[in-house]
Design a protein around this motif. Sequence first.
Motif, PDB file in Angstrom:
ATOM      1  N   ILE A   1      -7.415 -24.083  22.712  1.00 18.75           N
ATOM      2  CA  ILE A   1      -7.241 -22.464  22.660  1.00 18.75           C
ATOM      3  C   ILE A   1      -8.776 -22.184  22.794  1.00 18.75           C
ATOM      4  O   ILE A   1      -9.676 -22.271  22.110  1.00 18.75           O
ATOM      5  CB  ILE A   1      -6.646 -21.788  21.645  1.00 18.75           C
ATOM      6  N   MET A   2      -9.061 -21.326  24.181  1.00 23.39           N
ATOM      7  CA  MET A   2     -10.343 -20.712  24.166  1.00 23.39           C
ATOM      8  C   MET A   2     -10.603 -19.282  24.527  1.00 23.39           C
ATOM      9  O   MET A   2      -9.534 -18.700  25.224  1.00 23.39           O
ATOM     10  CB  MET A   2     -11.193 -21.371  25.571  1.00 23.39           C
ATOM     11  N   ASN A   3     -11.539 -18.682  23.812  1.00 23.78           N
ATOM     12  CA  ASN A   3     -11.637 -17.190  23.796  1.00 23.78           C
ATOM     13  C   ASN A   3     -12.834 -17.097  24.887  1.00 23.78           C
ATOM     14  O   ASN A   3     -14.109 -17.422  24.546  1.00 23.78           O
ATOM     15  CB  ASN A   3     -11.900 -16.694  22.389  1.00 23.78           C
ATOM     16  N   PRO A   4     -12.524 -16.522  26.082  1.00 24.39           N
ATOM     17  CA  PRO A   4     -13.545 -16.240  27.111  1.00 24.39           C
ATOM     18  C   PRO A   4     -14.634 -15.475  26.716  1.00 24.39           C
ATOM     19  O   PRO A   4     -15.606 -15.286  27.423  1.00 24.39           O
ATOM     20  CB  PRO A   4     -12.749 -15.994  28.288  1.00 24.39           C
ATOM     21  N   ARG A   5     -14.257 -14.457  25.689  1.00 21.67           N
ATOM     22  CA  ARG A   5     -15.166 -13.167  25.457  1.00 21.67           C
ATOM     23  C   ARG A   5     -16.102 -13.716  24.289  1.00 21.67           C
ATOM     24  O   ARG A   5     -16.869 -13.068  23.985  1.00 21.67           O
ATOM     25  CB  ARG A   5     -14.473 -12.112  25.121  1.00 21.67           C
ATOM     26  N   SER A   6     -15.727 -14.617  23.540  1.00 18.73           N
ATOM     27  CA  SER A   6     -16.452 -15.029  22.403  1.00 18.73           C
ATOM     28  C   SER A   6     -17.980 -15.533  22.806  1.00 18.73           C
ATOM     29  O   SER A   6     -18.213 -16.290  23.803  1.00 18.73           O
ATOM     30  CB  SER A   6     -15.791 -16.368  21.630  1.00 18.73           C
ATOM     31  N   GLY A   7     -18.946 -15.108  22.089  1.00 19.19           N
ATOM     32  CA  GLY A   7     -20.256 -15.677  21.969  1.00 19.19           C
ATOM     33  C   GLY A   7     -20.949 -14.904  23.392  1.00 19.19           C
ATOM     34  O   GLY A   7     -21.731 -15.651  23.968  1.00 19.19           O
ATOM     35  N   GLY A   8     -20.343 -14.039  23.842  1.00 22.74           N
ATOM     36  CA  GLY A   8     -20.922 -13.361  25.036  1.00 22.74           C
ATOM     37  C   GLY A   8     -20.480 -14.157  26.254  1.00 22.74           C
ATOM     38  O   GLY A   8     -21.216 -14.048  27.465  1.00 22.74           O
ATOM     39  N   GLY A   9     -19.528 -14.752  26.366  1.00 23.54           N
ATOM     40  CA  GLY A   9     -18.992 -15.679  27.460  1.00 23.54           C
ATOM     41  C   GLY A   9     -19.438 -16.977  27.600  1.00 23.54           C
ATOM     42  O   GLY A   9     -19.749 -17.614  28.540  1.00 23.54           O
ATOM     43  N   LYS A  10     -19.610 -17.460  26.477  1.00 23.92           N
ATOM     44  CA  LYS A  10     -20.117 -19.055  26.364  1.00 23.92           C
ATOM     45  C   LYS A  10     -18.988 -20.149  26.999  1.00 23.92           C
ATOM     46  O   LYS A  10     -19.442 -21.149  27.617  1.00 23.92           O
ATOM     47  CB  LYS A  10     -20.041 -19.647  24.914  1.00 23.92           C
ATOM     48  N   VAL A  11     -17.763 -19.718  27.026  1.00 27.01           N
ATOM     49  CA  VAL A  11     -16.553 -20.669  27.564  1.00 27.01           C
ATOM     50  C   VAL A  11     -16.894 -20.790  29.141  1.00 27.01           C
ATOM     51  O   VAL A  11     -17.030 -22.036  29.693  1.00 27.01           O
ATOM     52  CB  VAL A  11     -15.261 -20.061  27.349  1.00 27.01           C
TER      53      VAL A  11
ATOM     54  N   LEU B   1      -6.318 -20.083  27.738  1.00 24.69           N
ATOM     55  CA  LEU B   1      -7.694 -18.961  27.656  1.00 24.69           C
ATOM     56  C   LEU B   1      -6.838 -17.645  26.860  1.00 24.69           C
ATOM     57  O   LEU B   1      -5.546 -17.478  27.282  1.00 24.69           O
ATOM     58  CB  LEU B   1      -8.036 -18.453  28.904  1.00 24.69           C
ATOM     59  N   LEU B   2      -7.526 -17.284  26.039  1.00 26.95           N
ATOM     60  CA  LEU B   2      -7.171 -15.882  25.190  1.00 26.95           C
ATOM     61  C   LEU B   2      -7.363 -14.556  26.038  1.00 26.95           C
ATOM     62  O   LEU B   2      -8.252 -13.966  25.852  1.00 26.95           O
ATOM     63  CB  LEU B   2      -7.512 -15.947  23.980  1.00 26.95           C
TER      64      LEU B   2
ATOM     65  N   ALA C   1      -0.538 -22.353  18.852  1.00 26.40           N
ATOM     66  CA  ALA C   1      -0.838 -23.483  18.302  1.00 26.40           C
ATOM     67  C   ALA C   1       0.350 -24.201  17.789  1.00 26.40           C
ATOM     68  O   ALA C   1       0.592 -25.459  17.946  1.00 26.40           O
ATOM     69  CB  ALA C   1      -1.793 -23.438  17.120  1.00 26.40           C
ATOM     70  N   ARG C   2       1.249 -23.534  17.051  1.00 27.01           N
ATOM     71  CA  ARG C   2       2.544 -23.964  16.667  1.00 27.01           C
ATOM     72  C   ARG C   2       3.355 -24.603  17.647  1.00 27.01           C
ATOM     73  O   ARG C   2       3.935 -25.638  17.483  1.00 27.01           O
ATOM     74  CB  ARG C   2       3.285 -22.927  15.800  1.00 27.01           C
ATOM     75  N   THR C   3       3.497 -23.746  18.772  1.00 26.34           N
ATOM     76  CA  THR C   3       4.232 -24.096  19.933  1.00 26.34           C
ATOM     77  C   THR C   3       3.722 -25.464  20.517  1.00 26.34           C
ATOM     78  O   THR C   3       4.442 -26.385  21.173  1.00 26.34           O
ATOM     79  CB  THR C   3       4.280 -22.975  20.947  1.00 26.34           C
ATOM     80  N   ALA C   4       2.532 -25.528  20.593  1.00 28.27           N
ATOM     81  CA  ALA C   4       1.849 -26.799  21.154  1.00 28.27           C
ATOM     82  C   ALA C   4       2.149 -28.132  20.478  1.00 28.27           C
ATOM     83  O   ALA C   4       2.207 -29.042  21.024  1.00 28.27           O
ATOM     84  CB  ALA C   4       0.225 -26.654  21.418  1.00 28.27           C
TER      85      ALA C   4
ATOM     86  N   GLY D   1      -7.496 -27.747  19.194  1.00 25.78           N
ATOM     87  CA  GLY D   1      -8.988 -27.476  19.544  1.00 25.78           C
ATOM     88  C   GLY D   1      -9.111 -25.879  19.670  1.00 25.78           C
ATOM     89  O   GLY D   1      -8.024 -25.243  20.192  1.00 25.78           O
ATOM     90  N   VAL D   2     -10.222 -25.478  19.218  1.00 19.56           N
ATOM     91  CA  VAL D   2     -10.491 -23.943  19.527  1.00 19.56           C
ATOM     92  C   VAL D   2     -11.916 -23.743  19.683  1.00 19.56           C
ATOM     93  O   VAL D   2     -12.891 -24.184  19.087  1.00 19.56           O
ATOM     94  CB  VAL D   2      -9.941 -23.121  18.200  1.00 19.56           C
ATOM     95  N   ALA D   3     -12.287 -22.865  20.862  1.00 20.92           N
ATOM     96  CA  ALA D   3     -13.544 -22.462  21.243  1.00 20.92           C
ATOM     97  C   ALA D   3     -13.534 -20.990  21.070  1.00 20.92           C
ATOM     98  O   ALA D   3     -13.020 -20.217  22.056  1.00 20.92           O
ATOM     99  CB  ALA D   3     -13.738 -22.755  22.716  1.00 20.92           C
TER     100      ALA D   3
END
Length: 447
Positions: free
Chosen positions: A134-144, A162-163, A179-182, A191-193
């Motif tokens: 799972i990746m959050n594209p907004r975290s860390g100012g767009g690190k993803v 992507l979240l 995560a549970r569904t996966a 995994g999580v970013a």
Amino acid sequence: MRPRGRTVAGEQWWARMSLLTAAAAVAVLLLCAGLRAVALVGVGASGLVVMVAAMWWALTHRGAPRVLALVLAVAAPTLVLVQYVRHHVTWIAALSVALWLTAGMAGRLALVRVDRPAAMPEFPAFPPRQPFIIMNPRSGGGKVERWGLREKAEALGADVVLLESPGPDPVPVDVAGLARTAVAKGADLLGVAGGDGTQAVVAEVASSHDVPLLVIPAGTRNHFALDLGLDRDDPSKALDALRDGVELHVDLGRAGGRPFVNNVSFGAYAEVVQSPSYRDGKTRTIADMLPDFLAGHRGAHLTARTADVTMTGPQAVLVSNNPYGMGDATGLGRRPYLNGGTLGVIGVKVAGAAQAAALLRGQRSAGLTRCTAKSVTVDADRPRIPVGIDGEALLLPTPLTCEVRPLALRVLVPRTRPGVPEPRPSLDWRRVCRLAVRPARQPRGAA
């Protein structure tokens, strides 16, 4: 931790160097300043105490008193320097301070070598067959996006989600549900970013289904990744674990039924971040709200209890998943290990400027309480209180219990990674002295 009494020549050398340098700092004052040395030290110490007390007044007042306190905080060290220049002892003070700093560095290095914790054990791991990240594209100012994390993970065979949601307004995503569904569909790694809060949610699911967690430091601070020894400067290197990784077994915290990987905060800071204006102007909001909380005119009256310690009326309490290093009373630094099976507890209660100045004593300050425990219960004179869990501001019912689940989480990390730096212990001169005079142990088999 290394057993006490296990002394090597290098540790003794640094301890003795520390004492010799400290003695040299005193000798410089006495030989070069004579009887003026006492006044020299007294003026410097007084200026430091006045500066800290003035900073406390600035934090606990508004308007003209705050401005005056800030002026005093600047004026105190300035006046000390002026006096040194006037009496032609500036170079003596500078040399003595430099020697004291060197002595402190050598003393800490000696204690680091003694207190160096054992590295968290690594366990063999096979490359996951069906990793889900799972990746959050907004975290860390767009690190993803900046590091191309999605493309690199998919190239290694990971299923990436992507979240984000279509449309101009973001819709909250059920991270735990994803995560549970996966896992139900066969994922053998989660995994999580993203930030620490998102990592804690996914960690809870990974722990409950006994699958490893992959931490990708794509958030702003990434304290959990830091203490796992991961490379925060290049989050894409965490993906190396998918092809050549090892497992670490670490503890997981729970606060009021919610998971946390780093810490839970109560009191002044947790109250301030609840303000709607905090996100738009953090510094202005803190400066406006903090005086009432520190002076006791606002906020809940807290009580924190462990099996051995009770803290009544602290202005702030920090409960961490394993204790922070002894040189970090603020809880803003490193945890040397994450598998100790205990919570770190730090409570701060400062009644006035005198106690604020006494915080310079560090671990021995009367305003600072520090301990470890298996569980901590925080109660208040209110049915609900603001709580910060891994940086997320929540309003939760009291009493609230924090507990640790030893070795509940398997974390997959790259075999090659920066690792956890040496701890930064507080400087304890009594221990340095004991270490310096203790006879070095002979190696086994030596005559």
